[in-house]
Design a protein around this motif. Structure first.
Motif, PDB file in Angstrom:
ATOM      1  N   GLN A  13     -23.022 -25.975  77.075  1.00 15.69           N
ATOM      2  CA  GLN A  13     -22.107 -24.839  77.116  1.00 15.69           C
ATOM      3  C   GLN A  13     -20.939 -25.117  78.067  1.00 15.69           C
ATOM      4  OE1 GLN A  13     -24.383 -21.339  78.132  1.00 15.69           O
ATOM      5  NE2 GLN A  13     -25.093 -21.072  76.033  1.00 15.69           N
ATOM      6  N   PRO A  14     -19.817 -24.459  77.839  1.00 15.50           N
ATOM      7  CA  PRO A  14     -18.691 -24.604  78.791  1.00 15.50           C
ATOM      8  C   PRO A  14     -19.140 -24.293  80.209  1.00 15.50           C
ATOM      9  CG  PRO A  14     -17.978 -23.484  76.807  1.00 15.50           C
ATOM     10  CD  PRO A  14     -19.475 -23.615  76.685  1.00 15.50           C
ATOM     11  N   GLY A  16     -20.986 -26.322  81.894  1.00  9.88           N
ATOM     12  CA  GLY A  16     -22.210 -27.073  82.127  1.00  9.88           C
ATOM     13  C   GLY A  16     -21.963 -28.512  82.543  1.00  9.88           C
ATOM     14  N   SER A  87     -18.484 -29.117  85.120  1.00  4.95           N
ATOM     15  CA  SER A  87     -17.465 -28.141  84.702  1.00  4.95           C
ATOM     16  C   SER A  87     -16.874 -28.512  83.345  1.00  4.95           C
ATOM     17  CB  SER A  87     -16.354 -28.049  85.762  1.00  4.95           C
ATOM     18  OG  SER A  87     -16.883 -27.686  87.015  1.00  4.95           O
ATOM     19  N   LYS A  89     -15.538 -28.631  79.599  1.00  3.35           N
ATOM     20  CA  LYS A  89     -14.673 -27.747  78.819  1.00  3.35           C
ATOM     21  C   LYS A  89     -14.792 -28.115  77.341  1.00  3.35           C
ATOM     22  CE  LYS A  89     -11.243 -27.919  82.567  1.00  3.35           C
ATOM     23  NZ  LYS A  89      -9.836 -28.255  82.909  1.00  3.35           N
ATOM     24  N   PRO A  90     -14.488 -27.192  76.442  1.00  6.73           N
ATOM     25  CA  PRO A  90     -14.533 -27.529  75.010  1.00  6.73           C
ATOM     26  C   PRO A  90     -13.663 -28.738  74.671  1.00  6.73           C
ATOM     27  CG  PRO A  90     -14.400 -25.157  75.293  1.00  6.73           C
ATOM     28  CD  PRO A  90     -14.241 -25.760  76.665  1.00  6.73           C
ATOM     29  N   THR A  93     -15.074 -32.320  74.362  1.00  2.33           N
ATOM     30  CA  THR A  93     -15.857 -32.729  73.200  1.00  2.33           C
ATOM     31  C   THR A  93     -15.300 -34.016  72.607  1.00  2.33           C
ATOM     32  OG1 THR A  93     -16.527 -30.481  72.664  1.00  2.33           O
ATOM     33  CG2 THR A  93     -16.543 -32.083  70.856  1.00  2.33           C
ATOM     34  N   VAL A 114     -19.135 -29.695  73.688  1.00  4.62           N
ATOM     35  CA  VAL A 114     -19.088 -28.581  74.631  1.00  4.62           C
ATOM     36  C   VAL A 114     -18.713 -27.333  73.844  1.00  4.62           C
ATOM     37  CG1 VAL A 114     -18.151 -27.688  76.786  1.00  4.62           C
ATOM     38  CG2 VAL A 114     -18.345 -30.172  76.426  1.00  4.62           C
ATOM     39  N   SER A 115     -19.674 -26.438  73.703  1.00  2.00           N
ATOM     40  CA  SER A 115     -19.459 -25.265  72.855  1.00  2.00           C
ATOM     41  C   SER A 115     -20.435 -24.167  73.241  1.00  2.00           C
ATOM     42  CB  SER A 115     -19.643 -25.638  71.387  1.00  2.00           C
ATOM     43  OG  SER A 115     -19.566 -24.486  70.569  1.00  2.00           O
ATOM     44  N   SER A 116     -19.988 -22.937  73.097  1.00  2.00           N
ATOM     45  CA  SER A 116     -20.872 -21.803  73.342  1.00  2.00           C
ATOM     46  C   SER A 116     -21.535 -21.352  72.044  1.00  2.00           C
ATOM     47  CB  SER A 116     -20.089 -20.654  73.970  1.00  2.00           C
ATOM     48  OG  SER A 116     -18.975 -20.303  73.165  1.00  2.00           O
TER      49      SER A 116
END
Length: 116
Positions: A13-14, A16, A87, A89-90, A93, A114-116
């Motif tokens: 997740q963002p 993470g 930290s 971020k999307p 990815t 990186v995704s929620s």
């Protein structure tokens, strides 16, 4: 023949963290004598340099877009390089690759999403 094997990628997740590893083998000279780098390639984009670590003592340099968030390191006794990514971020990815420039060796890559 130098072989590089990355591991540690995955879905996070963002905000993470992940730690990537790159295990090397087949070097002519001692592992510690090689400069090593991490690159990444996002979908539809070119491969870009993320971080580089010097030989022996391991001085590190970083791309501006990861400064303060990522840390490159190496364990010469284990012939392994690492990339600690915090930290996330999307836009981080990508497929992450390790690279040894002096022998033009690349790993197979490990996917980081990186995704929620």
């Amino acid at each position: 023949q130098v072989q590089l094997v990355e591991s540690g990628g995955g879905l996070v997740q963002p905000g993470g963290s992940l730690r990537l590893s790159c295990a090397g083998s087949g070097f002519t000279f001692t592992f510690s004598s090689y400069v090593m780098s991490w690159y990444r390639q996002a979908p539809g984009k070119g491969r870009e340099l993320v971080a580089t670590i010097s030989s022996y003592a391991g001085t590190a340099t970083y791309a501006d877009f990861v400064k303060g968030r990522f840390t490159i390191s190496r364990d010469n006794d284990k012939s392994t390089m690492y990339l600690q990514m915090n930290s996330l971020k999307p836009e981080d990815t990508a497929v992450y690759y390790c690279h040894v420039p002096s022998v033009r060796a690349w790993g197979q890559g490990t996917q980081v999403t990186v995704s929620s």
